[in-house]
Structure formats: C-alpha cells, structure tokens
Design a protein around this motif. Structure first.
Motif, short mmCIF file in Angstrom:
data_model
loop_
_atom_site.label_atom_id
_atom_site.label_comp_id
_atom_site.label_asym_id
_atom_site.label_seq_id
_atom_site.Cartn_x
_atom_site.Cartn_y
_atom_site.Cartn_z
N ASP A 1 -18.40 -7.14 -12.24
CA ASP A 1 -18.73 -7.16 -13.67
C ASP A 1 -19.27 -5.84 -14.18
N GLU A 2 -19.29 -4.81 -13.31
CA GLU A 2 -19.77 -3.49 -13.70
C GLU A 2 -18.80 -2.43 -13.20
N PRO A 3 -18.83 -1.23 -13.79
CA PRO A 3 -17.92 -0.17 -13.34
C PRO A 3 -18.15 0.20 -11.87
N VAL A 4 -17.09 0.64 -11.23
CA VAL A 4 -17.12 1.12 -9.84
C VAL A 4 -16.57 2.55 -9.85
N TYR A 5 -17.11 3.41 -9.01
CA TYR A 5 -16.64 4.80 -8.92
C TYR A 5 -15.12 4.82 -8.76
N HIS A 6 -14.44 5.55 -9.63
CA HIS A 6 -12.99 5.56 -9.82
C HIS A 6 -12.56 4.27 -10.50
N CYS A 7 -12.59 3.15 -9.82
CA CYS A 7 -12.34 1.83 -10.42
C CYS A 7 -12.48 0.79 -9.32
N ALA A 8 -12.60 -0.47 -9.72
CA ALA A 8 -12.73 -1.54 -8.74
C ALA A 8 -11.43 -1.70 -7.96
N TRP A 9 -11.55 -1.88 -6.64
CA TRP A 9 -10.35 -2.00 -5.79
C TRP A 9 -9.46 -3.15 -6.25
N TYR A 10 -10.05 -4.30 -6.52
CA TYR A 10 -9.22 -5.47 -6.84
C TYR A 10 -8.49 -5.28 -8.17
N LYS A 11 -9.15 -4.65 -9.16
CA LYS A 11 -8.48 -4.41 -10.44
C LYS A 11 -7.34 -3.41 -10.26
N TYR A 12 -7.61 -2.35 -9.52
CA TYR A 12 -6.59 -1.33 -9.27
C TYR A 12 -5.36 -1.96 -8.62
N THR A 13 -5.59 -2.71 -7.57
CA THR A 13 -4.48 -3.27 -6.80
C THR A 13 -3.69 -4.30 -7.60
N LEU A 14 -4.38 -5.20 -8.28
CA LEU A 14 -3.69 -6.24 -9.06
C LEU A 14 -2.89 -5.63 -10.20
N GLU A 15 -3.43 -4.62 -10.85
CA GLU A 15 -2.72 -4.00 -11.97
C GLU A 15 -1.48 -3.25 -11.50
N TRP A 16 -1.56 -2.59 -10.34
CA TRP A 16 -0.38 -1.91 -9.81
C TRP A 16 0.68 -2.91 -9.35
N GLU A 17 0.25 -3.98 -8.73
CA GLU A 17 1.22 -5.00 -8.32
C GLU A 17 1.91 -5.60 -9.54
N GLN A 18 1.13 -5.83 -10.60
CA GLN A 18 1.72 -6.38 -11.83
C GLN A 18 2.71 -5.39 -12.46
N PHE A 19 2.35 -4.10 -12.47
CA PHE A 19 3.26 -3.10 -13.03
C PHE A 19 4.58 -3.08 -12.27
N ILE A 20 4.52 -3.09 -10.95
CA ILE A 20 5.74 -3.03 -10.13
C ILE A 20 6.60 -4.27 -10.37
N LYS A 21 5.95 -5.42 -10.47
CA LYS A 21 6.70 -6.67 -10.67
C LYS A 21 7.35 -6.72 -12.04
N GLU A 22 6.66 -6.21 -13.06
CA GLU A 22 7.16 -6.30 -14.44
C GLU A 22 8.08 -5.14 -14.83
N ASN A 23 8.21 -4.15 -13.96
CA ASN A 23 9.06 -2.99 -14.26
C ASN A 23 10.01 -2.71 -13.09
N PRO A 24 10.95 -3.63 -12.85
CA PRO A 24 11.86 -3.48 -11.69
C PRO A 24 12.76 -2.25 -11.80
N ASP A 25 12.93 -1.72 -13.03
CA ASP A 25 13.79 -0.54 -13.19
C ASP A 25 13.04 0.77 -12.97
N HIS A 26 11.74 0.69 -12.85
CA HIS A 26 10.96 1.91 -12.60
C HIS A 26 11.00 2.19 -11.10
N PRO A 27 11.45 3.38 -10.67
CA PRO A 27 11.58 3.65 -9.23
C PRO A 27 10.22 3.80 -8.54
N VAL A 28 9.87 2.80 -7.73
CA VAL A 28 8.60 2.81 -7.00
C VAL A 28 8.88 2.59 -5.52
N HIS A 29 8.30 3.42 -4.70
CA HIS A 29 8.42 3.30 -3.24
C HIS A 29 7.05 2.94 -2.69
#
Length: 617
Positions: A492-520
C-alpha cells in the motif's frame, strides 16, 4: 636505464619548512629534480644534463608535449601516440621513456621517429633547435589547485615526502626558493609569454578540464593540429582507451615497467575542495593574485555537465539537484529505517541519488521520457532490478556487434530512467535501452513503433536477497535483511523503483494483451542452466547470426565472474561491488527464515502471476 650516481654535495640544494621536512634538489636553469632520484641513478644529474640537452639535435617532425607536473601529461601523451599510429593501441613503453629531462641527449636521439617528447621544463631549457626548427608543441594546463593536490600524492610516492598536505603546500607556494621541477607560477607565466611572443611557432593549447568534459572534440582538435586523420570512430576508441581507469590499468598491465600507483590517483576535477581548508584556499588565491596569468581555469565541473566519452554519457555527468521537499516520499518501518523516494507514474528513484545529481528527478523526467522519440530499431530490455539486466544487456550488445567483446560502457549509460531524453536520443544506433520501469512509463512511440522487447524474469526470492545488498551499497540502507523485506513486501506504499508484484503483473498483462508486439521472454535460471541455447534463442529473436562458436564465446565472456571482473577492469567507471554479488540460484535459502518464507509465500498467493519460477537448481 641507470645514470651516473656521483653527486657533488656542493650542488645539492636543501629546502626546509618549519615542521622538520626537507627537500633536496639538483638543478640547472631553474629546473630541479630530486637529489635522491639522481643518486639512485634513476635520472641524469640536471646540473650537467640540462646544458647538454639544450644543445641536442632535434628533427623537424619531433613534437614536444609541455605541461606542468600532474597537469595531464600521461593522458595527452597516450592520445598523441595513438593519433600518430592511427590506432587505439597503447604505446608499449611508459611516457617516461620519452621524457626530455629524464634522459641524456644520446638516449633521446636514438628513439625512433616520429618522436613525441614530453617535458615539465620551462621554455629556456628546451633545445636550441626546438626554436630554430619550430617543432610542433602541445601545451597542456590544469587548474593549479587540483594540480597541487595531485602533485602532493605524487611526491609522497615518488620522492617519499613525509609531511602533510598543508606542509607540502609550504613548498609548492614558495616564491623565493627552488620548487621541485619548478615553481608553478614561473612555469605558467613563462610559457604564456613564449606563446604570445612567438606567434609563428606552432603551439596547440589543451585544458585538462575541457579534455575531460569533451574528450571526443578535443581529440579531433588535436588531430587537426597534428595533421593526422581522425574520424568519429577513431576518436571514440581513443577516448575510451584513454579514460582514466583504462590508462591506470594499462600502466600496470600493458606498459613495460609501468607503475600506476605513482602516476594515477583520481583524476577528478574539483578534488582540491576536499583537501584545501578555507584558510589555505585564501592563501592560494592571494598567490594567484600576485602572479596573474592570462589563462582561465576551471575549478569544478558544474552539475549537468555532459562528458561525451565513447559517444555516451561520461561519469562526471550530474543532473539538476534541486528537489522540492513536497515531492519527497518518506517510507518508514518499525525499526527506525527510512527510505526517501521521488517518483512519477508509480516509478521511484532514491531521493539522495537525485539530490547528488546522479540521476534526473523522475517527478519531471518520467513524463518527458514518455514523449521521447524512439527509432524502429531501438530495443528495450525490461527487467525488475536484480533480475539479470546487466547480464542480458551484455549478451545482447555482443550479439548485435557479432563478437564477444564487452561494450566499453556500463549498461547504466543506456538506462532509460537514469537519463533525460536528450542524452538517450544522442546515443549511437543500434540502441539497446535497459529499464526497470512499468509499461505505462515507456515512450508512447515504443508502443506505436512496436519496438523489440526482451523481458527478463528471475525468481522473486533471489531477487529480494540481491536487491537488499544492492540497496545497502547504492542507497545506504542501514537495516537488516528482514527489515528490508518489510519495505520490499509493502503493498500500500511506494517501493524503491516499484513493487515487484505490480511490475510483474503489469508486464504479463501487457504481453498478453499485445500479441503483435515482439517480446522475447527469458528466465534468469534457464539462462544460467543453458546459456548457449538461450543465447541462440535470443539471437533468433534479434535476427542476428549466431553459430555455436559465437554462442559459446559470448557465454564464456558473460559468465558471472568474467562480467564482474570486466565491470571493474574494462568498463569506464565500473564498480562491480554495487552490481555483482553471487548470482546464484537458491541463495535465498541462506537468508530467509522459515517465518519470512511463509510470509513471502502468502504475498505471492495474494498476487498470483502466470509465470512459473525456479527456486533452486
């Protein structure tokens, strides 16, 4: 080479201070060397040698590099020899082998042309033929306060001066008695007079501070004077090879008989401020006022000065340090530890790093970065801190350049959130940006142009351990590992750089919702287990050739220990202790208590990801 060691006691000049320190000199023509160095046979006796040197034969293509001690002689000499040989290779010998007053005429005349003599002598002590043949001259200056500090350490090492810095300054500032080599003010005023009164004599002037700030341009300016070709590629290579740390390493490892401890210390602009007391500074300023020069000296490199070395950001760059107290976010734990952050868009940097000028303020910079122009061939390496960013970035740069050579700069020189847009846009293509930001903080054009993206993950427990040591070193976190975990697991508070769980979930969501974006996607643990196969998989994604031989070479060069060594020894400004620790999979087990492990597992259950992590090999 050893020289005649017989010294007449009548020739020795002894200079004393009020603290019991004594310096013993031998000299001629207002030029002095240490008597002990002459007695040992290290240098010829200047009493007899300086008059002989004045009669020495010189060639029309001989070049004289003239500078007061510790003004940048070694640095400039190496640059000049590289320009003349048209390659960024170190001269096999130390510059002392070409140092005018350290040898007899016969030794100097036997050197192969083109000869770049270097010297600390006053103009009157140069060969008569130097003036007659109008030999090209490069005159290097440095601000006298930094010169004095560096000269003090030089004298401690080389002539075993045993006093303090303030006691040394009693000798340095002497105006009515001899000074080791010669008095700074006499040297400088006489050279300025010579240049002014001899406009037909070819002299190229260099300021140490300008060479440090704008190495590429200064090297090209010098090349023009020497009438040697120098394109951007060669200038960049020379600037990199002649960086302070590389020259220091080369002196010890490449040069015949090199000893970097007596030659190199810091090389920083403005280090005098940590040595001069206010009283000494006032005394020095009065000395300068009594002996005014026409030269204008730079006594510090101000914040947000850019030093384009190797085409990238120099270590001296600093960002705007003004920070509004209202913008600082302070996060506390129950043990008295506090982390101060500045951020935008859910992305946070250490407030102390911004205040010090290390990084730009994310409050204003992140919004500007989102509007940054990117190229279609830009590649973005995205990873949470300590997930393997350095490792993967080096592999990628090697694949793109098709050889297993380390990039000359640290990966931070290409780190997105650590720079302003103008700095990043000035980098040479192809550019591999690396970043710890969440997807929403990337440039708008990243999405529009579908830039290739490499997403690296690592098991979060090992990340947490590595991140703890990173924060201890980089932002001076003073708590224990368990106390650090209170910050890492905050929801519920900021984390240096960002919270691990928020970072990971947001990147997983981006990859899933953008299948045409080239991600390795790469898993740290798989890269460690099957480096060669993972490198070849990455090469296929990047569309770069990579056979077994290259993949094996890259895997070897990018092993943990080799990368750690390269960061310290090859990289400009590299500090491996802040970047590399162990790199092991499963090291978390030696840090996590059973209770902490249960707490972490509950955290993971509250924020389930689609990724499957390997917690042990």
């Amino acid at each position: 080479m050893a020289y005649e060691t017989n010294v007449s006691e009548d020739d020795i000049i002894r200079i004393h201070d009020n603290h019991g320190n004594t310096m013993e000199f031998l000299g001629s023509g207002g030029q002095y060397l240490s008597a002990s160095s002459v007695r040992s046979g290290r240098y010829p006796n200047p009493v007899t040698n300086i008059p002989r040197l004045r009669k020495m034969n010189v060639n029309e293509d001989d070049i004289f590099l003239c500078a007061y001690p510790k003004a940048g002689t070694h640095w400039t000499w190496e640059i000049m020899t590289m320009l003349l040989q048209q390659s960024a290779e170190y001269h096999p010998h130390e510059k002392e082998s070409y140092m005018y007053e350290f040898h007899i005429p016969e030794t100097l005349q036997a050197l192969e042309p083109p000869r770049v003599f270097n010297t600390h002598v006053r103009p009157n002590n140069l060969p008569e033929q130097f003036f007659e043949k109008r030999c090209k001259t490069v005159f290097v200056q440095r601000n006298p306060k930094d010169t004095a500090v560096s000269f003090f350490y030089h004298c401690k090492n080389l002539i075993q001066f045993g006093g303090t810095f303030e006691q040394f300054m009693d000798f340095f500032l002497k105006e009515d008695e001899p000074v080791y080599h010669c008095a700074w003010y006499k040297y400088t005023l006489e050279w300025e007079q010579f240049i002014r009164e001899n406009p037909d004599h070819p002299v190229h002037c260099i300021m140490y501070e300008q060479l440090q700030q704008n190495a590429i341009e200064e090297i090209k300016r010098l090349a023009t004077f020497l009438k040697t070709p120098c394109d951007d590629k060669l200038a960049n290579l020379i600037a990199e090879k002649c960086s302070f740390q590389h020259l220091k390493d080369a002196t010890l490892k490449v040069k015949k008989g090199g000893n970097s401890e007596t030659l190199y210390r810091k090389g920083k602009v403005g280090d005098w401020k940590t040595h001069f007391t206010v009283a000494l500074n006032e005394k020095f300023d009065q000395y300068l006022q009594r002996h005014p020069t026409t030269s204008v000296y730079t006594y510090e490199i101000l914040p947000y000065t850019r030093s384009h070395i190797g085409g990238h950001l120099g270590d001296e760059m600093a960002s705007e340090t003004n920070v509004s107290e209202d913008d600082i976010i302070r996060i506390h734990d129950d043990h008295g530890n506090t982390i101060e952050l500045l951020g935008s868009g859910g992305q946070y940097l250490s407030a102390s790093s911004v205040r010090s000028g290390r990084y730009p303020n994310p409050v204003t910079n992140i919004p500007r970065l989102r509007k940054m122009n990117v190229n279609e061939d830009d590649i973005f390496l995205c990873a949470y801190p300590k997930a393997g960013t350095h490792w993967t970035w080096e592999i990628m740069t090697m694949l793109l350049q098709q050889r297993s050579e380390y990039h000359p700069r640290e990966k931070d020189s290409h780190m997105y959130e650590f720079h302003i847009p103008e700095t990043l846009q000035a980098l040479e293509r192809p550019r591999v940006f690396n970043t710890h930001v969440r997807p929403n903080n990337l440039p708008e054009q990243f999405f529009e142009k579908r830039c290739k993206t490499v997403f690296v993950q690592r098991n979060p427990k090992d990340i947490a351990v590595s991140y703890y040591y990173h924060c201890k070193n980089l932002i001076q976190f003073g708590g224990t590992f368990e106390q650090f975990m209170d910050f890492f697991l905050k929801e519920d508070e900021p984390v240096y750089h960002c919270a691990w769980y928020k970072y990971t979930l947001e990147w997983e969501q981006f990859i899933k919702e953008n299948p045409d974006h080239p991600v390795h996607c790469i898993m740290y643990e798989q890269l460690q287990q099957n480096a060669v196969e993972e490198i070849k998989r990455l090469a296929t994604f990047l569309k770069t050739p990579c056979d077994d031989k290259l993949a094996n070479l890259i895997a070897e060069k990018c092993s943990f220990q080799n990368l750690k060594d390269a960061t310290l020894k090859v990289k400009k400004g590299g500090k491996s202790w802040t970047v590399f620790r162990k790199g092991k999979v499963g090291d978390w087990k030696t840090h996590f208590t059973v209770a902490l492990n249960e707490k972490f597992d509950q955290y993971l259950q509250r924020h389930p990801t689609t990724s499957v992590y390997t917690y042990d090999i």
